[in-house]
Each structure stands twice: as C-alpha cells, then as structure tokens.
Design a protein around this motif. Structure first.
Motif, short mmCIF file in Angstrom:
data_model
loop_
_atom_site.label_atom_id
_atom_site.label_comp_id
_atom_site.label_asym_id
_atom_site.label_seq_id
_atom_site.Cartn_x
_atom_site.Cartn_y
_atom_site.Cartn_z
N LYS A 228 102.60 22.59 -97.61
CA LYS A 228 102.38 21.17 -97.91
C LYS A 228 102.45 20.91 -99.41
N ARG A 229 101.94 21.82 -100.21
CA ARG A 229 102.01 21.67 -101.66
C ARG A 229 103.44 21.77 -102.16
N ALA A 230 104.23 22.65 -101.57
CA ALA A 230 105.62 22.82 -101.97
C ALA A 230 106.43 21.55 -101.74
N ALA B 213 106.47 19.91 -107.25
CA ALA B 213 107.05 18.93 -106.34
C ALA B 213 106.45 17.57 -106.64
N ALA B 214 107.28 16.55 -106.52
CA ALA B 214 106.78 15.19 -106.70
C ALA B 214 105.79 14.87 -105.58
N ALA B 215 104.71 14.24 -105.94
CA ALA B 215 103.69 13.88 -104.96
C ALA B 215 104.25 12.90 -103.94
#
Length: 184
Positions: A134-136, A15-17
């Motif tokens: 949250k990382r996804a 995923a884009a930050a």
C-alpha cells in the motif's frame, strides 16, 4: 501497452499520496461487493464474514459476489469498473501468501481510487507485505483487515472463527465519518 513500475530493493520507494475513498455513514442502504480472489477457502471465509457482519447488525441493501480470474494477479480493470458501478463498499480476500496479498491490496487500492471503501483481508503473517504494497502505491490510508494466519490451508470448520475476526474490522473500515488511521 501496460506500464510497469520497477522498485529498487536496495533503496526507498517514493510514491505520490493517493487519497482513500470517503467512508459511508452506515451499512444500512449500502450495496456490498464481495470480491473473491479464488484462493482456497476465500469464498467460504467471505460468505461467513458477511453472515457474521449481519449477525452484528449490519444491514446491507444488497450483497453481490464477484470472482477474479486468479488469486496472484490483479483483478481485471473492467471487473473493477463494474464493481464500482454496482456497489458502495467492498470486501475482498484473501491475502495469506506473498503474491495473493499484493494482488488483494492492489485490488483494494483500485477500488478506493474508484470511490469505494475497501476492506482487504490479509493474515498476520502477511501484514508487513500488505503495508509495503500500500505504501509503494501511495495509499497509506488503506487499512487492511488483519486476521490470524492461515486461511487457505485451514480446516473448513475453523473458518467461522476467522470470520468473527473479519466482521468488526471491516465494519470499522467502511463506516466512519473519517478515513481510517494507518496501521504501523
């Protein structure tokens, strides 16, 4: 039409930050939004947590309470827009099962993207789910408030102890000159 993202459970998620919102310099003068996901004990925990933060010296300009439609679904974007327009920081709860954790984290991410630092309350049993969620979404900087499990099935007289766990963590998430470090 709504768009959905499908994740391959056998692969990796990229995923884009997404940047977290800037933190506030102090609670004094801050307008606090309290987003209740309507799960059993969430409202009680949130109210006790606000009282505990005030007992620790937090001075909010205002405290506004909001309810979302259901604990296992994301908050309505119109409600999130309203919260963002009326407040400076957000406290939301509770994530003490799979779907409610995902939804709370998603709500916190959406508040961060709208410019409000979010303290998302999850329990120890669902901390890993919060991290994955949250990382996804590319929001590694979102640091949840992690408290002892359970909440929704907890006897009401024991909630004040959980609120004492919430208060210092929420304050440290909101009030700093830098973004919180991600939990590993």
């Amino acid at each position: 039409m709504d768009s959905f993202t499908t994740f391959d459970p056998t692969g990796t998620v990229e995923a884009a930050a997404q940047p977290a919102a800037p933190r506030v310099s102090a609670t004094k003068g801050a307008r606090l939004a309290v987003l209740n996901n309507t799960k059993w004990n969430a409202s009680k925990l949130l109210r006790l947590s606000v009282a505990e933060m005030e007992a620790l010296g937090a001075k909010f300009d205002s405290v506004r309470f909001y309810d979302k439609h259901h604990f296992s679904s994301d908050a309505d974007p119109a409600l999130l827009d309203r919260i963002a327009a009326e407040n400076d920081i957000v406290l939301t709860a509770i994530g003490d099962c799979g779907s409610c954790t995902s939804s709370c984290v998603n709500d916190g991410i959406q508040m961060e993207l709208r410019g409000l630092p979010a303290a998302v309350i999850v329990t120890t049993e669902f901390e890993r789910e919060a991290t994955l969620q949250k990382r996804a979404h590319g929001m590694d900087e979102l640091q949840p408030v992690v408290i002892t499990h359970p909440i929704s099935s907890l006897a009401p007289d024991l909630l004040s102890g959980r609120a004492r766990e919430v208060a210092p963590q929420a304050l440290s998430i909101w009030v700093t000159g830098e973004r919180p470090a991600a939990r590993v």
